[in-house]
Every structure is written in C-alpha cells, then in structure tokens.
Design a protein around this motif. Structure first.
Motif, PDB file in Angstrom:
ATOM      1  N   GLY A 194       0.814  -1.209   0.000  1.00 31.24           N
ATOM      2  CA  GLY A 194       0.000   0.000   0.000  1.00 31.24           C
ATOM      3  C   GLY A 194       0.843   1.253   0.000  1.00 31.24           C
ATOM      4  N   ASN A 195       0.197   2.375  -0.186  1.00 34.93           N
ATOM      5  CA  ASN A 195       0.928   3.637  -0.183  1.00 34.93           C
ATOM      6  C   ASN A 195       0.006   4.789   0.184  1.00 34.93           C
ATOM      7  OD1 ASN A 195      -0.283   4.737  -2.778  1.00 34.93           O
ATOM      8  ND2 ASN A 195       0.803   2.958  -3.622  1.00 34.93           N
ATOM      9  N   VAL A 196       0.615   5.907   0.564  1.00 34.10           N
ATOM     10  CA  VAL A 196      -0.099   7.137   0.879  1.00 34.10           C
ATOM     11  C   VAL A 196       0.558   8.261   0.089  1.00 34.10           C
ATOM     12  CG1 VAL A 196      -0.834   8.752   2.668  1.00 34.10           C
ATOM     13  CG2 VAL A 196      -0.653   6.307   3.196  1.00 34.10           C
ATOM     14  N   SER A 197      -0.263   9.111  -0.542  1.00 32.54           N
ATOM     15  CA  SER A 197       0.252  10.181  -1.387  1.00 32.54           C
ATOM     16  C   SER A 197      -0.433  11.494  -1.035  1.00 32.54           C
ATOM     17  CB  SER A 197       0.022   9.854  -2.867  1.00 32.54           C
ATOM     18  OG  SER A 197       0.622   8.613  -3.214  1.00 32.54           O
ATOM     19  N   MET A 198       0.224  12.604  -1.400  1.00 28.95           N
ATOM     20  CA  MET A 198      -0.281  13.930  -1.043  1.00 28.95           C
ATOM     21  C   MET A 198      -0.276  14.856  -2.257  1.00 28.95           C
ATOM     22  SD  MET A 198       0.633  17.309  -0.186  1.00 28.95           S
ATOM     23  CE  MET A 198       2.352  17.292   0.314  1.00 28.95           C
ATOM     24  N   LEU A 199      -1.300  15.696  -2.346  1.00 23.23           N
ATOM     25  CA  LEU A 199      -1.393  16.710  -3.397  1.00 23.23           C
ATOM     26  C   LEU A 199      -1.550  18.077  -2.738  1.00 23.23           C
ATOM     27  CD1 LEU A 199      -1.673  17.197  -6.529  1.00 23.23           C
ATOM     28  CD2 LEU A 199      -4.136  17.197  -6.142  1.00 23.23           C
ATOM     29  N   ASP A 200      -0.674  19.016  -3.114  1.00 24.98           N
ATOM     30  CA  ASP A 200      -0.725  20.378  -2.598  1.00 24.98           C
ATOM     31  C   ASP A 200      -1.780  21.153  -3.389  1.00 24.98           C
ATOM     32  OD1 ASP A 200      -0.337  22.980  -1.803  1.00 24.98           O
ATOM     33  OD2 ASP A 200       1.850  22.900  -1.899  1.00 24.98           O
ATOM     34  N   LEU A 201      -2.871  21.506  -2.718  1.00 23.00           N
ATOM     35  CA  LEU A 201      -3.963  22.195  -3.410  1.00 23.00           C
ATOM     36  C   LEU A 201      -3.606  23.621  -3.777  1.00 23.00           C
ATOM     37  CD1 LEU A 201      -7.077  20.890  -1.412  1.00 23.00           C
ATOM     38  CD2 LEU A 201      -6.388  20.281  -3.742  1.00 23.00           C
ATOM     39  N   ASP A 202      -2.654  24.227  -3.057  1.00 26.14           N
ATOM     40  CA  ASP A 202      -2.250  25.594  -3.400  1.00 26.14           C
ATOM     41  C   ASP A 202      -1.591  25.647  -4.777  1.00 26.14           C
ATOM     42  OD1 ASP A 202      -3.215  26.576  -1.025  1.00 26.14           O
ATOM     43  OD2 ASP A 202      -1.299  26.394   0.031  1.00 26.14           O
ATOM     44  N   ARG A 203      -1.012  24.507  -5.191  1.00 19.04           N
ATOM     45  CA  ARG A 203      -0.312  24.457  -6.477  1.00 19.04           C
ATOM     46  C   ARG A 203      -1.085  23.671  -7.540  1.00 19.04           C
ATOM     47  NH1 ARG A 203       5.957  23.212  -4.598  1.00 19.04           N
ATOM     48  NH2 ARG A 203       6.179  25.008  -3.182  1.00 19.04           N
TER      49      ARG A 203
END
Length: 633
Positions: free
Chosen positions: A611-620
C-alpha cells in the motif's frame, strides 16, 4: 423439499478430502481454502455440513490469507435454539468465499444484550445482525377469545417492539439488520377462514408477516422470508413439533443447510457478492433440438408441445431477470450465423438479440469462451452463472473455472427455472434504475468501442463521445445505489472500505466530510452512476480521500482527472490545503496501485504490504482540462 438440489452431488472421495483438510494443527493456506470452497459447493446434508464446518474450523484459526472478502461477524439474536444452524450458515458463507463468525445471545436474552452496551454482543462488534424471533414467542399472550380491537392492539405492539429492536441494533451496532419472517407454525382454530378469528395465533402471524414487508422497507431492514420458503417446501420440511418441545429448535436440522444458504446469500449480497450475469447455452437449453442440424423449422419451442412451452417459460424467466438487472450472455458451440438466426427470425422466441449483452458462438471450448465473456463485459468470473443441459460441459466448466456458478439441471427444461430460482445466485437487497438499464448500458459500451476503433486518434474519440459528468452530493434518493456500489466494487477501488446505509447517512450529516455520486452520459446513452467519492477533513487542513471507486467500463475516458477536479473543489470548500490519498491493496485492486502518482500526487509513505499514501498540494493544483462537461444535477 429443502435439499440443495441445484448443487452437484458430493464426489465419491468427499469424506476423504474433508479429513485431509483438517490436520490437528496448522493455519491453513491458499490451496486449503480453495479446496474448502470446492467441498462446500455440493448438495450437502446436515451431517456433511457439520463435518465440513468442523474440518474448516480446525484447519483455520481465523480468516485465511486467501480470503478476498470482508470477514462477516454475524450476530444471531433470537428466542429459540439456533446453535444447530451455525455450521450451515458458516458453510453457506464458505460456498461464496466468505468467512463467517457467529455470536448467539444467551437463550431468551436478546433484548437485554442489545440494550446493554457492555454485553458480549457489543464486544463481538457484529457487522450484520439477524433477528430471528420464533412464532410462539411473537404470539405469546394471544387467545382465541380476543376481539378485533384487542388483536389489532397486539399487532401494533408487536410491530412497535420490532421497530424498536431494529432502531437499537442500527444505532448501537451500526450494521445492517436482517429480520426473519416467522414460520406459520400454529394449527388452525377456525379453518379456511381463519382470518375471521381475531385472536387466532395463525391469523396473527399471517398479518404480522404481511405488515413486516412495508415496515422493513421503510426502516431499511432486509428480510429472511421463511414464510415464502415454507409455502413452497411445506411446513413439515422446516419444522418438527417434536424437536420444538424437546429442544426449542424452531428449524428442523434437516432444513439447516437450506436455512444457512438463505442467510448466506443475504450476507453475500450485503458485500456485493451476488452474481451479475447469466450465461446461456442454446441447443436443448433455450430450445429443443440442434439449430445447426434441425434448422429453424425443426427446433422445439413455443405452443404445441410441453417441451416447447417449457423452453418459452425459461426464456421468459431469463428476460425478467434481465429486466431487473441481470446481464444475459450466450455461450454456444455453433456457427454464429445459425445461432443468431432464431433470435432474429423465429416467431416463438421470447429472447431477442437485443436482450443479449454478449453473444459468443463458435467451436472453441466453453471454458475459454466464458473467460472471453467475462473479459468483454469487464466483470469477474465469480459473477457468472452458466446454464447448460450437457453434463459434460457443466463438469468441464466446474473443473476449469471453479469460481463460475454452474447449477445442476436435468435434461428436462422444466428444471431450469427452479434451479436458478432456488439457488439464489442473483439475490439482491434492492433494485435500482441502474439495474434495470444495465443491458442497454452494455450495448452502449459496444457502440463506444466501435467508435474507438473507427477514430483516428484518442483525442477525436473522446471528443466524439460528447461526454457529460453529472455529480450530486450523497442524498437519500441515491442512497441504495451508493451503498450497492460501495459494497460490490472491487477492482477500481482504492481502499475497498465497505459501508452500510447508516455509514453513508453519517457522511451526509458530517459537515467536515463530503460524499459525491457521479453519473456519466454520452452520445450513446447513460452509463449510470460510475463513481463514488468520500472525503473527510482532518488535521485542520487536509482532506483524506476515504473512498474513491469507479466503474472499470469508463476507464480511459478522462473521468479520473475530471473527478479529481471535483474532489479538489469540494476540499477547498471545506478549507483544505492538502489532499491525502491512500491505496490499500487487495487481491483485486492492483490496477489502481499507481492511481495517485498518475494524477500528480507525491508519494509520502510506502507500506510493507504494497500500500501507499500520497499527497497533493492544493495551493499548487491546476485543474486538468478534459473533454468532459461537468454539471451538478
């Protein structure tokens, strides 16, 4: 009769294989689990069912690693003795690839245990509840001397108590509730006009059973309709007064395997494990004779013969299954032109070519063709039911494709409907508009594939589809469909979390969360609801994508980035600055392992289980430009 007649007889070496399954110690393995499922898929009696259950429980200390479904923790809350039913329920689950653990209340203590949040029942943490109150318990206090007003008051009291139990179970245990409709056990006091005796226990149970239907619908409770089964099988097949007086067993042990199967199919339906597609042979299955040899005028179908009328009745039954959402397919050893001709030209045919979502007629082996059907329809092999009059073909498919359900039928077409109906392969808890439109959706898919083949590039193909994505927040109108998709979607499902109606309603009420249901339309028709999204605001500024599931039939049409645009917008509305996406691996969802990476998320955790966890920067984040027009509706 309560025998499991649609299943094949147990093999000659069945006992030896059961003994081999149960060593004195060991945690089990994938092969042992597969063998146990195979052994369960036979017409077992009470003794065989108990023997298999004991062997499996000795071999496996808990849910095996090979389990592809959510383990079931079933609470049996009843007023009679039910311990003899546990093995049958567990084996019925095994038959469908489910691991079932069972809790039964102390005798007569179901109300006390349900009300006491510190009881063993609550410690068991069930994810399904079966409320099984026997007919004697429900009629306690009734007398033949009651007038109509007193009998009406007793009925109101009984239904009020049941609704209170449903409410308590759903509010405190937060899981689906199944209500057993009581068996009509009481002898008649008046006769054929028993309903004219207000205080008659038999008349009271009949009234209560009728009242349960609309009340359960209103409360979102599912029914185990034992009264319907008793009407078909005969009460004596289900209940023994002797065993009732000796052991307070309402269900005769001889009927336990069928009782367990009726419960098992409901548990499977709660997990979206019901079959989706009926695959039909042609010669001597949909009509009598061989179309390639006998020709249009020689096949037996329609009025004029008992056999011909039986084939018509079977076709009509299959068509009605299609109208409620079952996909129909054809798998026949035939020249395709010969096979199609009766569907297009024979005046007595009930089924027409337009009713068949996938038509395969050639001289290849049927196991291979069934694989091709599953691939074309984009559904799992375990979603298929194959009906063929030929025992050789049935046994071949069982051997080559053990995950495909193959009912045991005779060479008499009259047996086909009973086998399918009694087997409960297509057991469903609700029927939605999506279900009714399913065959048309598959024909639309074929038209889309034809457009794809003719398009010179992917951009012109996508533009030519004229797609429109219509989204709505979760609502009560779409509640049943939302729950259905959450509990049956396996492949494009990032976390495969399963939620009940109560859980979805909780999302609707949570101001720090959002739930989205997405429908895709295009020039070829309505694809139905194709995606479900649940997002939850945590840590002040991050929305965790709790659930992201999609229909595989819309892959490659830019739905994924368009959906991300919506998720980002809803997350910003909640004040989020980050999106967190989690992938939890299962045996079926490997296709979405890199889903978030493909959408521009940054990997922040890689887990040992894959499994994995990922992040997206909404400001960009910049919304993707797609060929899909998005509207709220």
């Amino acid at each position: 009769m309560t025998d499991l007649h649609w299943l094949p007889a147990s093999a000659a070496d069945w006992k030896a294989r059961v003994r081999a399954l149960a060593p004195a110690s060991g945690d089990g393995d994938d092969a042992a689990w597969a063998e146990a499922v195979t052994l369960a898929n036979a017409a077992l009696n009470f003794v065989q069912t108990s023997a298999l259950d004991q062997a499996v429980r000795r071999r496996f200390a808990g849910p095996p690693a090979a389990l592809a479904t959510k383990p079931v923790r079933l609470a049996l809350l009843g007023s009679a003795t039910m311990a003899h039913l546990h093995p049958a329920i567990r084996v019925a689950g095994l038959r469908r690839g489910l691991w079932v653990d069972i809790y039964e209340n102390d005798f007569g203590q179901y109300q006390q245990e349900l009300a006491d949040t510190g009881s063993d029942l609550h410690g068991f943490r069930p994810n399904a509840v079966l409320l099984a109150l026997d007919a004697h318990h429900l009629t306690a206090g009734l007398t033949a001397g009651m007038d109509a007003a007193a009998a009406d008051a007793a009925l109101t009291d009984a239904t009020t108590r049941l609704r209170d139990l449903w409410r308590q179970a759903r509010e405190t245990l937060r899981c689906p509730v199944i209500q057993q409709v009581p068996l009509p056990l009481h002898p008649l006091l008046l006769g054929a006009n028993e309903h004219r005796l207000p205080g008659s226990p038999a008349a009271f149970i009949a009234r209560l059973s009728a009242a349960l239907r609309p009340l359960a619908d209103e409360a979102g409770v599912h029914l185990l309709a034992l009264d319907d089964r008793a009407a078909r099988d005969g009460l004596a097949a289900w209940h023994s007064p002797t065993l009732w007086h000796h052991a307070k067993q309402e269900i005769d042990p001889r009927a336990a395997p069928l009782y367990g199967d009726l419960v098992g199919r409901l548990l499977a339906a709660l997990q979206g494990r019901s079959s989706k597609c009926l695959v039909l042979d042609l010669d001597n299955t949909l009509w009598g004779g061989v179309i390639g040899d006998d020709g249009m005028e020689g096949i037996v179908i329609g009025q004029g013969s008992a056999g011909g009328e039986a084939y018509v009745a079977f076709q009509a039954y299959a068509r009605e299954l299609s109208r409620r959402g079952v996909i129909l397919a054809v798998c026949s050893k035939n020249d395709e032109a010969n096979a199609v001709e009766p569907f297009e030209k024979h005046p007595e045919m009930v089924l027409r070519r337009a009713d068949i979502a996938c038509f395969v007629a050639n001289w290849s082996d049927k196991a291979g063709n069934i694989r091709a059907i599953a691939q074309e329809l984009n559904i799992g092999l375990d979603s298929l039911v194959f009906v063929d009059d030929n025992p050789f073909e049935r046994n071949l498919v069982r051997q080559e494709l053990p995950m495909v359900a193959v009912p045991e039928v005779t060479d008499d077409p009259v047996s086909y409907i009973r086998a399918l109906s009694d087997a409960g392969y297509f057991e469903a808890l609700t029927v939605t508009d999506e279900d009714r439109e399913r065959t048309g959706q598959y024909h639309g898919n074929q038209a889309r594939e034809a457009l794809r083949a003719s398009a010179t590039d992917i951009e012109s193909y996508l533009r030519g589809l004229e797609m429109q994505l219509v989204w709505r927040p979760f609502d009560r109108i779409g509640l049943q469909r939302t729950v259905q998709l959450i509990n049956k979607s396996n492949q494009f499902n990032l976390t495969t979390r399963r939620y009940s109606e109560e859980d979805v309603l909780a999302v609707m009420a949570d101001r720090q969360a959002f739930g989205l249901q997405l429908r895709l339309l295009d020039r070829f028709g309505d694809n139905g609801v194709i995606a479900i999204i649940i997002g939850r605001l945590r840590d002040g500024d991050a929305v965790y994508i709790d659930t992201w599931l999609m229909s595989c039939r819309v892959l490659g049409r830019q739905v994924e980035p368009t959906t991300l645009n919506l998720i980002a917008r809803e997350s910003l509305r909640l004040g989020a600055r980050r999106l967190i996406g989690e992938y939890i691996p299962t045996k079926k969802n490997g296709m979405v392992r890199d889903h978030y990476a493909k959408l521009g998320f940054a990997l922040i955790e890689e887990r040992a289980d894959g499994g994995n966890v990922s992040m997206l920067d909404l400001d960009r984040f910049t919304p993707a430009a797609t060929f899909i027009h998005v509207t709220e509706g």
